[in-house]
Motif scaffolding. Sequence first.
Motif, mmCIF file in Angstrom:
data_model
loop_
_atom_site.group_PDB
_atom_site.id
_atom_site.type_symbol
_atom_site.label_atom_id
_atom_site.label_comp_id
_atom_site.label_asym_id
_atom_site.label_seq_id
_atom_site.Cartn_x
_atom_site.Cartn_y
_atom_site.Cartn_z
ATOM 1 N N THR A 21 0.855 -1.180 0.000
ATOM 2 C CA THR A 21 0.000 0.000 0.000
ATOM 3 C C THR A 21 0.892 1.231 0.000
ATOM 4 O O THR A 21 1.744 1.380 0.889
ATOM 5 C CB THR A 21 -0.915 0.034 1.231
ATOM 6 N N VAL A 22 0.750 2.097 -0.994
ATOM 7 C CA VAL A 22 1.562 3.306 -1.082
ATOM 8 C C VAL A 22 1.083 4.303 -0.024
ATOM 9 O O VAL A 22 -0.099 4.634 0.042
ATOM 10 C CB VAL A 22 1.480 3.933 -2.484
ATOM 11 N N GLY A 81 10.320 -11.018 1.292
ATOM 12 C CA GLY A 81 9.133 -10.195 1.093
ATOM 13 C C GLY A 81 9.476 -8.741 0.847
ATOM 14 O O GLY A 81 8.858 -8.068 0.011
ATOM 15 N N LEU A 82 10.492 -8.230 1.557
ATOM 16 C CA LEU A 82 10.952 -6.862 1.333
ATOM 17 C C LEU A 82 11.508 -6.711 -0.075
ATOM 18 O O LEU A 82 11.224 -5.721 -0.766
ATOM 19 C CB LEU A 82 12.019 -6.503 2.368
ATOM 20 N N GLU A 83 12.300 -7.683 -0.524
ATOM 21 C CA GLU A 83 12.871 -7.618 -1.867
ATOM 22 C C GLU A 83 11.782 -7.562 -2.932
ATOM 23 O O GLU A 83 11.862 -6.792 -3.889
ATOM 24 C CB GLU A 83 13.776 -8.833 -2.094
ATOM 25 N N ILE A 84 10.736 -8.362 -2.762
ATOM 26 C CA ILE A 84 9.619 -8.349 -3.714
ATOM 27 C C ILE A 84 8.909 -7.000 -3.680
ATOM 28 O O ILE A 84 8.543 -6.430 -4.709
ATOM 29 C CB ILE A 84 8.632 -9.484 -3.394
ATOM 30 N N GLY A 85 8.724 -6.463 -2.483
ATOM 31 C CA GLY A 85 8.023 -5.190 -2.343
ATOM 32 C C GLY A 85 8.728 -4.027 -2.998
ATOM 33 O O GLY A 85 8.090 -3.088 -3.503
ATOM 34 N N LEU A 86 10.063 -4.059 -3.015
ATOM 35 C CA LEU A 86 10.822 -2.964 -3.616
ATOM 36 C C LEU A 86 10.725 -2.951 -5.134
ATOM 37 O O LEU A 86 10.858 -1.894 -5.758
ATOM 38 C CB LEU A 86 12.294 -3.078 -3.207
ATOM 39 N N LEU A 87 10.490 -4.102 -5.725
ATOM 40 C CA LEU A 87 10.428 -4.198 -7.181
ATOM 41 C C LEU A 87 9.293 -3.324 -7.720
ATOM 42 O O LEU A 87 8.135 -3.480 -7.342
ATOM 43 C CB LEU A 87 10.204 -5.662 -7.585
ATOM 44 N N LYS A 94 7.136 5.940 -0.295
ATOM 45 C CA LYS A 94 7.001 5.300 1.015
ATOM 46 C C LYS A 94 5.804 4.362 0.948
ATOM 47 O O LYS A 94 4.754 4.738 0.414
ATOM 48 C CB LYS A 94 6.812 6.326 2.125
ATOM 49 N N ALA A 95 5.976 3.165 1.479
ATOM 50 C CA ALA A 95 4.920 2.173 1.351
ATOM 51 C C ALA A 95 4.887 1.262 2.565
ATOM 52 O O ALA A 95 5.850 1.171 3.335
ATOM 53 C CB ALA A 95 5.128 1.336 0.090
ATOM 54 N N THR A 96 3.759 0.594 2.727
ATOM 55 C CA THR A 96 3.599 -0.446 3.738
ATOM 56 C C THR A 96 3.477 -1.781 3.024
ATOM 57 O O THR A 96 2.675 -1.920 2.097
ATOM 58 C CB THR A 96 2.346 -0.202 4.598
ATOM 59 N N LEU A 97 4.280 -2.732 3.442
ATOM 60 C CA LEU A 97 4.249 -4.079 2.863
ATOM 61 C C LEU A 97 3.708 -5.057 3.897
ATOM 62 O O LEU A 97 4.179 -5.070 5.041
ATOM 63 C CB LEU A 97 5.654 -4.524 2.442
ATOM 64 N N CYS A 98 2.743 -5.858 3.503
ATOM 65 C CA CYS A 98 2.246 -6.946 4.338
ATOM 66 C C CYS A 98 2.786 -8.248 3.755
ATOM 67 O O CYS A 98 2.530 -8.566 2.586
ATOM 68 C CB CYS A 98 0.711 -6.953 4.368
ATOM 69 N N VAL A 99 3.534 -8.982 4.555
ATOM 70 C CA VAL A 99 4.289 -10.134 4.083
ATOM 71 C C VAL A 99 3.880 -11.374 4.871
ATOM 72 O O VAL A 99 3.970 -11.388 6.103
ATOM 73 C CB VAL A 99 5.805 -9.881 4.238
ATOM 74 N N SER A 100 3.437 -12.389 4.171
ATOM 75 C CA SER A 100 3.071 -13.627 4.847
ATOM 76 C C SER A 100 4.333 -14.340 5.338
ATOM 77 O O SER A 100 5.434 -14.095 4.851
ATOM 78 C CB SER A 100 2.270 -14.537 3.917
ATOM 79 N N SER A 101 4.173 -15.240 6.291
ATOM 80 C CA SER A 101 5.313 -15.841 6.981
ATOM 81 C C SER A 101 6.262 -16.571 6.041
ATOM 82 O O SER A 101 7.471 -16.597 6.252
ATOM 83 C CB SER A 101 4.822 -16.800 8.062
ATOM 84 N N THR A 125 7.414 -1.029 6.983
ATOM 85 C CA THR A 125 7.289 0.341 6.477
ATOM 86 C C THR A 125 8.593 0.644 5.746
ATOM 87 O O THR A 125 9.680 0.456 6.298
ATOM 88 C CB THR A 125 7.055 1.350 7.604
ATOM 89 N N VAL A 126 8.485 1.090 4.511
ATOM 90 C CA VAL A 126 9.641 1.198 3.619
ATOM 91 C C VAL A 126 9.706 2.589 3.001
ATOM 92 O O VAL A 126 8.683 3.138 2.577
ATOM 93 C CB VAL A 126 9.555 0.153 2.483
ATOM 94 N N HIS A 127 10.911 3.152 2.951
ATOM 95 C CA HIS A 127 11.158 4.403 2.226
ATOM 96 C C HIS A 127 12.298 4.138 1.253
ATOM 97 O O HIS A 127 13.430 3.854 1.671
ATOM 98 C CB HIS A 127 11.533 5.521 3.201
ATOM 99 N N LEU A 128 12.004 4.218 -0.041
ATOM 100 C CA LEU A 128 13.007 3.999 -1.085
ATOM 101 C C LEU A 128 13.610 5.343 -1.482
ATOM 102 O O LEU A 128 12.917 6.217 -2.005
ATOM 103 C CB LEU A 128 12.373 3.324 -2.305
ATOM 104 N N PHE A 129 14.905 5.508 -1.230
ATOM 105 C CA PHE A 129 15.587 6.753 -1.592
ATOM 106 C C PHE A 129 16.020 6.757 -3.051
ATOM 107 O O PHE A 129 16.027 7.783 -3.713
ATOM 108 C CB PHE A 129 16.808 6.961 -0.697
ATOM 109 N N GLY A 130 16.431 5.613 -3.534
ATOM 110 C CA GLY A 130 16.909 5.514 -4.909
ATOM 111 C C GLY A 130 17.517 4.146 -5.130
ATOM 112 O O GLY A 130 17.441 3.271 -4.266
#
Length: 300
Positions: A21-22, A81-87, A94-101, A125-130
Amino acid sequence: MSADQQRDDGEVALAAGVTKTVVTAGHGDSRAPQFAKCFVHFKCFVRGEEVHDTTVQDGSPVEVMAGGGSGPPSTSTVTRGLEIGLLGMVEGEKATLCVSSEYGYGEEGSFSFPSVPPSSDLVYTVHLFGWLEPGQEKPRGDMLFEERLCAAQRRRDLGVEKFRAGAYEDSWTYFSMGLSYLNQDLMLQLEDKEARKANEVRHPLLLNSFSSLVRLQRHGRALEMAERVVREDPGNSKAWCRVAKGHRLQGDLESAIKAIGAASRLEPESAAVRDESRRIEEATEAKRGREKGRFLGMFG
């Protein structure tokens, strides 16, 4: 719901066990591709409790590969899950990622640090700078000395771009990332010739950091950066000038006068030194005026 399908509430499914979710939209149309080296701050939560805070090294982001591998992860691949979310994220997003176990700590969980119960879903909670394009850099652990210098300089260049655009928090972020490639542990291992070469990149990064931190009103932290340079390179007039400015901004005019004197002796014709000297003189006169006013107020 298929991958990348967006629901009415703004949540996007990126994989069977990852949704995004952005929170704050980024800028530009370019999106992080598979295997890009991403610069991110993230926090990870399980059942409302924080289990990771990656704001380390004076706020320097961590570097995570977008997309990662393919297929469900092993229990040791806890950032899948974080790696997938960044793609596909854009710079500044800035986004919120919900990641199953199964895309986190798996059925076993973790009983070390952090402690995560078995089969726990995660929220990031993720903030992508670049990011850097795939293949542009090796992983840090595989870099030779010259490659670390190039990585540090690359981050300095990115920081200068942000500084010129007035994005001072982002410029400080990139400068701190550059410094992390030339940290104290590395410097202690270098011979004199290599250390001098490293400081040709490191010292400008420290002085660039000073300028960003001053714009962010973090005067004490800025002064620390400039003082590190003069301790290591007492003949650096630019560093002494910044030390003088740092002391002035903190109200320590006596120390500011000493520092600008050192800068003036090294580079008497410098316009920056003359300008800082004038500012210190003005601040000194203003202080005298305030003290005189208080004295007259006591006896007037």
